[in-house]
Design a protein around this motif. Sequence first.
Motif, mmCIF file in Angstrom:
data_model
loop_
_atom_site.group_PDB
_atom_site.id
_atom_site.type_symbol
_atom_site.label_atom_id
_atom_site.label_comp_id
_atom_site.label_asym_id
_atom_site.label_seq_id
_atom_site.Cartn_x
_atom_site.Cartn_y
_atom_site.Cartn_z
ATOM 1 N N ASN A 101 0.804 -1.190 -0.015
ATOM 2 C CA ASN A 101 -0.020 0.131 0.110
ATOM 3 C C ASN A 101 0.763 1.387 0.102
ATOM 4 N N ALA A 102 2.231 1.257 0.582
ATOM 5 C CA ALA A 102 2.742 2.512 0.557
ATOM 6 C C ALA A 102 3.312 2.723 -1.052
ATOM 7 N N ALA A 103 3.267 1.760 -1.902
ATOM 8 C CA ALA A 103 3.559 1.988 -3.265
ATOM 9 C C ALA A 103 2.546 2.567 -3.999
ATOM 10 N N THR A 104 1.383 1.899 -3.859
ATOM 11 C CA THR A 104 0.017 2.551 -4.388
ATOM 12 C C THR A 104 -1.132 1.627 -3.442
ATOM 13 N N GLY A 145 1.473 14.535 -9.080
ATOM 14 C CA GLY A 145 1.729 13.788 -7.901
ATOM 15 C C GLY A 145 2.844 14.592 -7.040
ATOM 16 N N ALA A 146 3.221 13.788 -5.964
ATOM 17 C CA ALA A 146 4.155 14.324 -5.055
ATOM 18 C C ALA A 146 5.429 14.719 -5.734
ATOM 19 N N THR A 147 5.915 13.931 -6.680
ATOM 20 C CA THR A 147 7.406 14.301 -7.371
ATOM 21 C C THR A 147 7.193 15.527 -7.990
ATOM 22 N N GLU A 206 15.142 10.697 3.029
ATOM 23 C CA GLU A 206 14.092 11.114 2.004
ATOM 24 C C GLU A 206 14.148 10.115 0.947
ATOM 25 N N HIS A 207 12.918 10.154 0.180
ATOM 26 C CA HIS A 207 12.562 9.406 -1.139
ATOM 27 C C HIS A 207 13.448 10.140 -2.182
ATOM 28 N N HIS A 208 13.693 9.583 -3.072
ATOM 29 C CA HIS A 208 14.585 10.031 -4.390
ATOM 30 C C HIS A 208 13.985 11.271 -4.753
ATOM 31 N N ALA A 209 12.555 11.425 -4.671
ATOM 32 C CA ALA A 209 11.877 12.813 -5.135
ATOM 33 C C ALA A 209 11.953 13.678 -4.361
ATOM 34 N N ASN A 210 12.398 13.658 -2.965
ATOM 35 C CA ASN A 210 12.908 14.898 -2.309
ATOM 36 C C ASN A 210 14.344 14.813 -2.229
ATOM 37 N N GLN A 217 7.462 13.676 6.127
ATOM 38 C CA GLN A 217 6.484 13.410 7.402
ATOM 39 C C GLN A 217 6.578 12.027 7.810
ATOM 40 N N VAL A 218 6.409 11.065 6.935
ATOM 41 C CA VAL A 218 6.538 9.725 7.059
ATOM 42 C C VAL A 218 7.490 9.056 6.140
ATOM 43 N N SER A 219 8.348 8.268 6.857
ATOM 44 C CA SER A 219 9.742 7.521 5.706
ATOM 45 C C SER A 219 8.780 6.584 4.897
ATOM 46 N N ASN A 220 9.055 6.357 3.652
ATOM 47 C CA ASN A 220 8.423 5.049 3.174
ATOM 48 C C ASN A 220 9.252 3.927 3.319
ATOM 49 N N ALA A 221 10.545 4.034 3.468
ATOM 50 C CA ALA A 221 11.345 2.921 3.588
ATOM 51 C C ALA A 221 11.297 2.484 5.257
ATOM 52 N N GLY A 224 4.344 14.612 2.375
ATOM 53 C CA GLY A 224 3.170 14.026 2.909
ATOM 54 C C GLY A 224 2.803 12.887 2.105
ATOM 55 N N ALA A 225 3.584 12.331 1.295
ATOM 56 C CA ALA A 225 3.034 11.225 0.559
ATOM 57 C C ALA A 225 2.686 10.119 1.301
ATOM 58 N N GLN A 226 3.259 9.597 2.338
ATOM 59 C CA GLN A 226 3.052 8.456 3.165
ATOM 60 C C GLN A 226 2.294 9.010 4.537
ATOM 61 N N PHE A 260 1.578 16.067 -1.776
ATOM 62 C CA PHE A 260 1.369 14.360 -1.620
ATOM 63 C C PHE A 260 0.518 14.044 -2.950
ATOM 64 N N SER A 261 0.600 12.673 -3.207
ATOM 65 C CA SER A 261 0.181 12.031 -4.277
ATOM 66 C C SER A 261 -1.528 11.466 -3.929
ATOM 67 N N GLY A 262 -2.347 11.512 -4.819
ATOM 68 C CA GLY A 262 -3.515 10.988 -4.873
ATOM 69 C C GLY A 262 -3.779 9.279 -4.684
ATOM 70 N N HIS A 263 -2.630 8.546 -5.408
ATOM 71 C CA HIS A 263 -2.778 7.288 -5.587
ATOM 72 C C HIS A 263 -2.302 6.648 -4.209
ATOM 73 N N LYS A 264 -1.773 7.218 -3.193
ATOM 74 C CA LYS A 264 -1.546 6.249 -2.047
ATOM 75 C C LYS A 264 -2.859 6.601 -0.903
ATOM 76 N N LEU A 265 -3.494 7.724 -1.374
ATOM 77 C CA LEU A 265 -4.843 8.039 -0.527
ATOM 78 C C LEU A 265 -6.063 7.493 -0.970
ATOM 79 N N HIS A 275 14.861 -1.040 -3.217
ATOM 80 C CA HIS A 275 15.514 0.155 -2.450
ATOM 81 C C HIS A 275 14.279 1.073 -2.271
ATOM 82 N N HIS A 276 13.311 0.885 -2.651
ATOM 83 C CA HIS A 276 12.053 1.973 -2.359
ATOM 84 C C HIS A 276 12.309 3.351 -2.668
ATOM 85 N N CYS A 277 13.144 3.445 -3.818
ATOM 86 C CA CYS A 277 13.355 4.936 -4.014
ATOM 87 C C CYS A 277 14.051 5.632 -2.945
HETATM 88 N N1 C6P Z 1 6.844 6.105 -3.069
HETATM 89 C C1 C6P Z 1 7.110 3.505 -2.628
HETATM 90 O O1 C6P Z 1 6.791 2.424 -2.787
HETATM 91 P P1 C6P Z 1 4.930 9.801 -6.518
HETATM 92 O O2 C6P Z 1 5.746 8.553 -7.267
HETATM 93 O O3 C6P Z 1 5.092 11.197 -7.148
HETATM 94 O O4 C6P Z 1 3.396 9.487 -6.407
HETATM 95 O O5 C6P Z 1 5.413 9.852 -5.211
HETATM 96 C C2 C6P Z 1 6.892 9.851 -4.824
HETATM 97 C C3 C6P Z 1 7.136 9.741 -3.365
HETATM 98 C C4 C6P Z 1 7.403 10.791 -2.489
HETATM 99 N N2 C6P Z 1 7.611 10.856 -1.259
HETATM 100 C C5 C6P Z 1 7.654 9.853 -0.479
HETATM 101 C C6 C6P Z 1 7.779 9.757 0.675
HETATM 102 C C7 C6P Z 1 7.097 8.494 -1.356
HETATM 103 O O6 C6P Z 1 7.001 7.368 -0.687
HETATM 104 C C8 C6P Z 1 6.763 8.625 -2.594
HETATM 105 C C9 C6P Z 1 6.555 7.344 -3.436
HETATM 106 C C10 C6P Z 1 6.580 4.869 -3.472
HETATM 107 O O7 C6P Z 1 7.264 3.896 -1.494
HETATM 108 C C11 C6P Z 1 6.879 4.665 -4.895
HETATM 109 S S1 C6P Z 1 8.547 4.673 -5.089
#
Ligand code: C6P
Length: 406
Positions: A28-31, A92-94, A121-125, A171-175, A200-202, A221-226, A361-363
């Motif tokens: 669910n953390a992925a989507t 999305g968050a990215t 941080e996620h690579h997006a941040n 705010q919350v670590s995805n990994a 705030g993605a997670q 934040f991204s819609g697809h995780k919500l 590696h969960h990005c």
């Molecule tokens: N993490 C996961 O499996 P996007 O891809 O833009 O919807 O979200 C990016 C993103 C940014 N910040 C955090 C904390 C995230 O967890 C994610 C997306 C997914 O952990 C896909 S890599």
Amino acid sequence: MFDVQALRNAFPILKREVHGRPLVYLDNAATSQKPRSVIEAECHYYEVLNANIHRGVHTLSQEATDAFEGARDKVRDFLNARRREEIIFTRGATEAINLVAHSWGRSQLKPGDEILVSEMEHHANIVPWQMLCEATGAVLKVIPIDERGALAAGAVASLINPRTKLVGITQVSNALGTVNPVAEIIRLAHQVDAVVLLDGAQAVPHMAVDVTALDCDFYVFSGHKLYGPTGIGVLYGKRSLLEKMPPYQGGGDMISQVTFQKTTYNQLPYKFEAGTPHIAGVVGLGAAIDFVLSVGLEAIAAHEDRLLAYATQQAERFEGLKIIGTVPGKASILSFVLKGVHPHDIGTILDSEGVAIRTGHHCAMPVMDHYGVPATARASFALYNTAEEVDALFGALRRVEELFLK
Ligand code: C6P
């Protein structure tokens, strides 16, 4: 009373089987999966309302515009932003982080300024800030994490200084599942007039967020995780900052007047929404917010905390299993490695048992480097998961043990 079976019935996909087994969806953390109400809202949009927005005098265009702008109001309420023009729709968050890095960053930063992110941080941040540093001569600084996966004690206070211009923190670590002390970080950053972007993605699927009370400057934040659609996300920004920022992309809808001599830009939020947006996605996101609020974020968090505690208990008893991320009060994520088995092999065997988790590696490669592992296996829980599914996860892990370790 949290009726998980009734909630599961709202998610059509949970009825499907994978390799002849009932689907146990723990990725669910992925989507997250989508409730029928979100799927139907998107369908309704295409079946009944479909038209371009902000452009037509005809009925469909006006109704589509109302649905789109109504969803913006829902997001405003959801985040408790002061004004609807502070809500910008992105992919999305990215994309939201890239928007801030390009628009705010390139207009504000000079050589020697510092951007502070954390090691979790996620690579997006991370990457958008690295690109910004390359373009401006600003310097990226990193808050280290400790062995549990918390920000190292005292590190934020010691790294923030008058050169710090932006703190970008999840705010919350995805990994790891770590919930960061963001209110304190915002307070420290504001003492040196640095702005704070919260990823705030997670967070949004698991806890109520109040951007006004937090006083963060940007929130994404991204819609697809919500429980909402993919391809749609949100940037919240304080109006005072957004007003001063140049547009991120040029095109239709973001302009006020165009001539070859001079173009003037539209007001907020449209200045940052060039081109035809993902209208159906925005409508679906509005429905996802309605859904989450109808269940209640407190009830969701309590349910997921119970599942995580139950799963953690089993993980701690599993020989050779090491949990990666052990900070108390984590949100909904169990990352782990199993001695002698590559996480991808874990993921493949679990899949053959119908259990979907993420491995890799969960990005968040710096987190993997920190723990000296190439990857982890990650189970992440949502409002529709059950204790029986946690049992299925550990049953499938026993199968991994049999195949690889016995
Ligand atoms: N993490 C996961 O499996 P996007 O891809 O833009 O919807 O979200 C990016 C993103 C940014 N910040 C955090 C904390 C995230 O967890 C994610 C997306 C997914 O952990 C896909 S890599």
